[in-house]
Design a protein around this motif. Sequence first.
Motif, PDB file in Angstrom:
ATOM      1  N   GLY A   1       0.879  -1.129  -0.220  1.00 20.00           N
ATOM      2  CA  GLY A   1       0.104  -0.107   0.100  1.00 20.00           C
ATOM      3  C   GLY A   1       0.979   1.251  -0.100  1.00 20.00           C
ATOM      4  N   ALA A   2       2.034   1.287   0.524  1.00 18.67           N
ATOM      5  CA  ALA A   2       3.037   2.634   0.907  1.00 18.67           C
ATOM      6  C   ALA A   2       3.369   2.683  -0.655  1.00 18.67           C
TER       7      ALA A   2
ATOM      8  N   THR B   1       2.101  14.620   4.682  1.00 16.75           N
ATOM      9  CA  THR B   1       2.475  14.167   6.012  1.00 16.75           C
ATOM     10  C   THR B   1       2.497  12.631   6.313  1.00 16.75           C
ATOM     11  N   GLU B   2       3.607  12.352   6.872  1.00 15.97           N
ATOM     12  CA  GLU B   2       3.922  10.751   6.996  1.00 15.97           C
ATOM     13  C   GLU B   2       2.890  10.238   8.121  1.00 15.97           C
ATOM     14  N   GLU B   3       2.227   8.993   7.513  1.00 13.55           N
ATOM     15  CA  GLU B   3       1.363   8.459   8.541  1.00 13.55           C
ATOM     16  C   GLU B   3       2.156   7.999   9.576  1.00 13.55           C
ATOM     17  N   THR B   4       1.718   8.002  10.982  1.00 10.47           N
ATOM     18  CA  THR B   4       2.263   7.724  12.030  1.00 10.47           C
ATOM     19  C   THR B   4       1.966   6.240  12.446  1.00 10.47           C
ATOM     20  N   PRO B   5       2.987   5.519  12.506  1.00 12.08           N
ATOM     21  CA  PRO B   5       2.715   4.116  12.651  1.00 12.08           C
ATOM     22  C   PRO B   5       2.216   3.821  14.032  1.00 12.08           C
ATOM     23  N   ARG B   6       1.144   3.174  14.000  1.00 10.80           N
ATOM     24  CA  ARG B   6       0.438   2.715  15.262  1.00 10.80           C
ATOM     25  C   ARG B   6       1.015   1.707  15.803  1.00 10.80           C
ATOM     26  N   ALA B   7       1.120   1.663  17.385  1.00 11.16           N
ATOM     27  CA  ALA B   7       1.626   0.624  18.018  1.00 11.16           C
ATOM     28  C   ALA B   7       0.491  -0.386  18.333  1.00 11.16           C
ATOM     29  N   ASP B   8       0.573  -1.469  17.629  1.00 11.94           N
ATOM     30  CA  ASP B   8      -0.672  -2.340  17.897  1.00 11.94           C
ATOM     31  C   ASP B   8      -0.081  -3.730  17.755  1.00 11.94           C
TER      32      ASP B   8
END
Length: 63
Positions: free
Chosen positions: A34-35, A56-63
């Motif tokens: 996707g990126a 704006t870079e999408e902030t990676p979610r910590a999951d």
Amino acid sequence: MMLRPCPLCRKPVDLETAPWRPFCSERCKTRDLGAWASEDYRLAQEPEAESGEGWTEETPRAD
Ligand SMILES: [Zn+2]
């Protein structure tokens, strides 16, 4: 065992057995594709079309 870090989340991945190698999971593989696709799409745009918000870079979610 041949552990290498997942290109996206750096989680160790066994390159001999992991089904989504070199990624740790389908999620990381899909996210990487996707990126890449969004980057390709972005490059296809005229610079004037960018308002600035799209960079704006999408902030990676910590999951
Ligand atoms: Zn991963």
